[in-house]
Design a protein around this motif. Sequence first.
Motif, PDB file in Angstrom:
ATOM      1  N   THR A  10     -12.084  11.273   4.964  1.00  0.00           N
ATOM      2  CA  THR A  10     -11.959  12.378   4.014  1.00  0.00           C
ATOM      3  C   THR A  10     -11.202  11.969   2.753  1.00  0.00           C
ATOM      4  O   THR A  10     -11.520  12.437   1.662  1.00  0.00           O
ATOM      5  CB  THR A  10     -11.255  13.584   4.650  1.00  0.00           C
ATOM      6  N   LEU A  11     -10.215  11.089   2.897  1.00  0.00           N
ATOM      7  CA  LEU A  11      -9.482  10.645   1.709  1.00  0.00           C
ATOM      8  C   LEU A  11     -10.424   9.948   0.747  1.00  0.00           C
ATOM      9  O   LEU A  11     -10.365  10.158  -0.469  1.00  0.00           O
ATOM     10  CB  LEU A  11      -8.330   9.711   2.105  1.00  0.00           C
ATOM     11  N   ALA A  12     -11.318   9.113   1.282  1.00  0.00           N
ATOM     12  CA  ALA A  12     -12.289   8.416   0.431  1.00  0.00           C
ATOM     13  C   ALA A  12     -13.315   9.395  -0.133  1.00  0.00           C
ATOM     14  O   ALA A  12     -13.667   9.347  -1.314  1.00  0.00           O
ATOM     15  CB  ALA A  12     -12.972   7.315   1.223  1.00  0.00           C
ATOM     16  N   LEU A  13     -13.764  10.310   0.732  1.00  0.00           N
ATOM     17  CA  LEU A  13     -14.766  11.305   0.328  1.00  0.00           C
ATOM     18  C   LEU A  13     -14.253  12.153  -0.822  1.00  0.00           C
ATOM     19  O   LEU A  13     -14.997  12.524  -1.725  1.00  0.00           O
ATOM     20  CB  LEU A  13     -15.049  12.191   1.548  1.00  0.00           C
ATOM     21  N   ARG A  14     -12.985  12.486  -0.783  1.00  0.00           N
ATOM     22  CA  ARG A  14     -12.408  13.364  -1.792  1.00  0.00           C
ATOM     23  C   ARG A  14     -11.692  12.566  -2.888  1.00  0.00           C
ATOM     24  O   ARG A  14     -10.816  13.070  -3.590  1.00  0.00           O
ATOM     25  CB  ARG A  14     -11.475  14.377  -1.128  1.00  0.00           C
ATOM     26  N   ALA A  15     -12.079  11.281  -2.982  1.00  0.00           N
ATOM     27  CA  ALA A  15     -11.626  10.428  -4.088  1.00  0.00           C
ATOM     28  C   ALA A  15     -10.117  10.250  -4.145  1.00  0.00           C
ATOM     29  O   ALA A  15      -9.530  10.095  -5.209  1.00  0.00           O
ATOM     30  CB  ALA A  15     -12.156  10.969  -5.420  1.00  0.00           C
ATOM     31  N   ASP A  16      -9.483  10.268  -2.974  1.00  0.00           N
ATOM     32  CA  ASP A  16      -8.044  10.087  -2.908  1.00  0.00           C
ATOM     33  C   ASP A  16      -7.695   8.685  -2.388  1.00  0.00           C
ATOM     34  O   ASP A  16      -6.537   8.332  -2.238  1.00  0.00           O
ATOM     35  CB  ASP A  16      -7.449  11.166  -1.999  1.00  0.00           C
ATOM     36  N   LEU A  17      -8.744   7.911  -2.081  1.00  0.00           N
ATOM     37  CA  LEU A  17      -8.575   6.541  -1.571  1.00  0.00           C
ATOM     38  C   LEU A  17      -9.854   5.793  -1.948  1.00  0.00           C
ATOM     39  O   LEU A  17     -10.954   6.325  -1.760  1.00  0.00           O
ATOM     40  CB  LEU A  17      -8.414   6.588  -0.044  1.00  0.00           C
ATOM     41  N   ALA A  18      -9.711   4.568  -2.468  1.00  0.00           N
ATOM     42  CA  ALA A  18     -10.909   3.790  -2.816  1.00  0.00           C
ATOM     43  C   ALA A  18     -11.654   3.421  -1.532  1.00  0.00           C
ATOM     44  O   ALA A  18     -11.030   3.034  -0.545  1.00  0.00           O
ATOM     45  CB  ALA A  18     -10.496   2.529  -3.573  1.00  0.00           C
ATOM     46  N   ALA A  19     -12.981   3.549  -1.555  1.00  0.00           N
ATOM     47  CA  ALA A  19     -13.777   3.279  -0.354  1.00  0.00           C
ATOM     48  C   ALA A  19     -13.489   1.881   0.193  1.00  0.00           C
ATOM     49  O   ALA A  19     -13.383   1.691   1.409  1.00  0.00           O
ATOM     50  CB  ALA A  19     -15.266   3.442  -0.655  1.00  0.00           C
ATOM     51  N   GLU A  20     -13.308   0.908  -0.690  1.00  0.00           N
ATOM     52  CA  GLU A  20     -13.084  -0.466  -0.222  1.00  0.00           C
ATOM     53  C   GLU A  20     -11.683  -0.662   0.377  1.00  0.00           C
ATOM     54  O   GLU A  20     -11.407  -1.699   0.960  1.00  0.00           O
ATOM     55  CB  GLU A  20     -13.331  -1.482  -1.340  1.00  0.00           C
ATOM     56  N   ASP A  21     -10.830   0.356   0.241  1.00  0.00           N
ATOM     57  CA  ASP A  21      -9.488   0.275   0.831  1.00  0.00           C
ATOM     58  C   ASP A  21      -9.409   0.954   2.194  1.00  0.00           C
ATOM     59  O   ASP A  21      -8.352   0.922   2.847  1.00  0.00           O
ATOM     60  CB  ASP A  21      -8.447   0.915  -0.090  1.00  0.00           C
ATOM     61  N   THR A  22     -10.505   1.592   2.632  1.00  0.00           N
ATOM     62  CA  THR A  22     -10.426   2.365   3.881  1.00  0.00           C
ATOM     63  C   THR A  22     -10.214   1.457   5.094  1.00  0.00           C
ATOM     64  O   THR A  22      -9.604   1.885   6.071  1.00  0.00           O
ATOM     65  CB  THR A  22     -11.681   3.237   4.097  1.00  0.00           C
ATOM     66  N   GLY A  23     -10.698   0.225   5.032  1.00  0.00           N
ATOM     67  CA  GLY A  23     -10.508  -0.694   6.157  1.00  0.00           C
ATOM     68  C   GLY A  23      -9.031  -0.967   6.405  1.00  0.00           C
ATOM     69  O   GLY A  23      -8.561  -0.903   7.541  1.00  0.00           O
ATOM     70  N   ASP A  24      -8.297  -1.259   5.344  1.00  0.00           N
ATOM     71  CA  ASP A  24      -6.873  -1.548   5.515  1.00  0.00           C
ATOM     72  C   ASP A  24      -6.066  -0.280   5.774  1.00  0.00           C
ATOM     73  O   ASP A  24      -5.047  -0.321   6.468  1.00  0.00           O
ATOM     74  CB  ASP A  24      -6.331  -2.334   4.319  1.00  0.00           C
ATOM     75  N   TYR A  25      -6.539   0.853   5.240  1.00  0.00           N
ATOM     76  CA  TYR A  25      -5.898   2.132   5.587  1.00  0.00           C
ATOM     77  C   TYR A  25      -6.026   2.368   7.096  1.00  0.00           C
ATOM     78  O   TYR A  25      -5.054   2.717   7.773  1.00  0.00           O
ATOM     79  CB  TYR A  25      -6.563   3.273   4.812  1.00  0.00           C
ATOM     80  N   LEU A  26      -7.237   2.159   7.620  1.00  0.00           N
ATOM     81  CA  LEU A  26      -7.491   2.305   9.057  1.00  0.00           C
ATOM     82  C   LEU A  26      -6.613   1.348   9.865  1.00  0.00           C
ATOM     83  O   LEU A  26      -6.019   1.732  10.882  1.00  0.00           O
ATOM     84  CB  LEU A  26      -8.974   2.035   9.330  1.00  0.00           C
TER      85      LEU A  26
END
Lengths: 309, 309
Positions: free
Chosen positions: A221-237
């Motif tokens: 949801t953070l990526a979907l709502r433009a609060d996190l860059a999609a390419e950063d979701t791996g390291d966020y996870l």
Amino acid sequence: MKGVAAALIGIDWGTTSARAYRLDGEGSVQDTREAPLGVQQVRGDFAQAFATLLGDWLHEPVPRIACGMIGSRQGWLEVPYIECPAPLDAFARGLVRTPGGALAIVPGLAGRDDDGTPDVMRGEETQIIGAVGPDAPWSLAVLPGTHSKWAIVRSGAIQTFATYMTGEVYAVLREHSILGRMAEGSGRVFADAAFRRGVQRALTKTSSADTLLHRLFGARTLALRADLAAEDTGDYLSGLLIGSEVAAGRDWATWHGARDATVLLLGSRALCARYAAALHEAGIATVSGPEHAAARGLWRIAKAAQLVP
Amino acid sequence: MKGVAAALIGIDWGTTSARAYRLDGEGSVQDTREAPLGVQQVRGDFAQAFATLLGDWLHEPVPRIACGMIGSRQGWLEVPYIECPAPLDAFARGLVRTPGGALAIVPGLAGRDDDGTPDVMRGEETQIIGAVGPDAPWSLAVLPGTHSKWAIVRSGAIQTFATYMTGEVYAVLREHSILGRMAEGSGRVFADAAFRRGVQRALTKTSSADTLLHRLFGARTLALRADLAAEDTGDYLSGLLIGSEVAAGRDWATWHGARDATVLLLGSRALCARYAAALHEAGIATVSGPEHAAARGLWRIAKAAQLVP
């Protein structure tokens, strides 16, 4: 072959790979050999894999000792678990030899949760023994990995431990879930800020929705709502999962009287760096374990079993 | 085509499949059609998929309305989210028509956790609207699935909700992890006792090691140590995950003032039965939602938008 005479061949023989160490009479590592001959790859002919891994070391008239999944039901032969609390001597007494005696295998370690649920390790006990000297009064060791281990060593014995499936959950979510599909292309550069943000979220105990199953969805949801860059979701996870492990491990260690302990980190450099960052976010100091902890542990067990003088 | 004249065609258009409903002037479902034309399958030509799904219904001069992932970025057109708290009117006002006007699409719903992390749903809001009458003073709805939703409805509006990735985490662990490899061959018969054991473990708050990442490993160790049949590990894992969701959802609902509420369950019969069992283990009563909740919700939104008289 090196000039110094070998005193012991030690093998850290795991699920995906095997690593052999050639040790001198002081227990120092003179040379190492590694091969993709893990228990999952070999599937049966372990004597052949053993010969392939050792090569010309096979002809050296020295004792050989191994730890890890090689002693599991899927390994060369199943070596019964030692139960916690386990002193060094228990592992030495529990060594089992392969038919013909070519190799002595270190037993794995079993423990139980408060509610009686069993827990197990094979291989990590040897690294812990190698990293924590027999005279150390006390230690909290963390071994990051597919199945991370947290262990408390006191009075020369592994008292208790807990496993977290952090690495495997990360891998299956990255490779097979919607979170992985969003994170495509990530991971080329470590997104430190995203990682720490995931850690922070995992460490924060809010009054509601305070669970991993919910928080994982936040990576989407953070990526979907433009609060996190999609390419950063791996390291966020990655941060979310490692942070969850750290939050749980901290509670677990506190429960076992290890509050405010410095964590001894044992494992690959890159993964330990992530854990050190997450532990520091949680206010926990860390220290790195010695190089070749498994080899050192194999040496100590071999000494205790009088395989080497 | 049935004898009764249609008043509305409603479509529940999700990620993997699409289901069309033909409704009469009372909002009753006269007929349904389903096709594997989900957003993930269609990938682009939605007008064609729309015609294929509807068949001869396409020529009926009645309004059409859809909910679900068809309104997402990957769908026919992206319909902006409504924000919580969201009354029925907000969805009616938020309808967006496809180019040419063939179809009105219901907006999804967005909310935020206490810490500001966004949460989203698309499709479930319509099922909730269909299942909870506008006059109901209060309801706690649970929609089990790939991404389970817990929602609180009060004063005719969806006040807040939380997503749990329970179904997806179960699927990836069953298909791709060591737990799935152990559970091979399981699932043919529902292992009720193993499921309940997993639920119980998830619901029990012990003083240590109280997290999913740790407890997942128990599905392996229990089988390894002959305390659980290998073929029962799949349902044990299911119980552990659903139980974790229930434990978290219960805390979440309590935090939002919904302690001791009866849960309204919406979803497939088999999955709802598992959730009902887990909720009952947690001391929570359940009631099943009405059939065709999505169709009922689409009818209510169409009425509110004056698409139908």
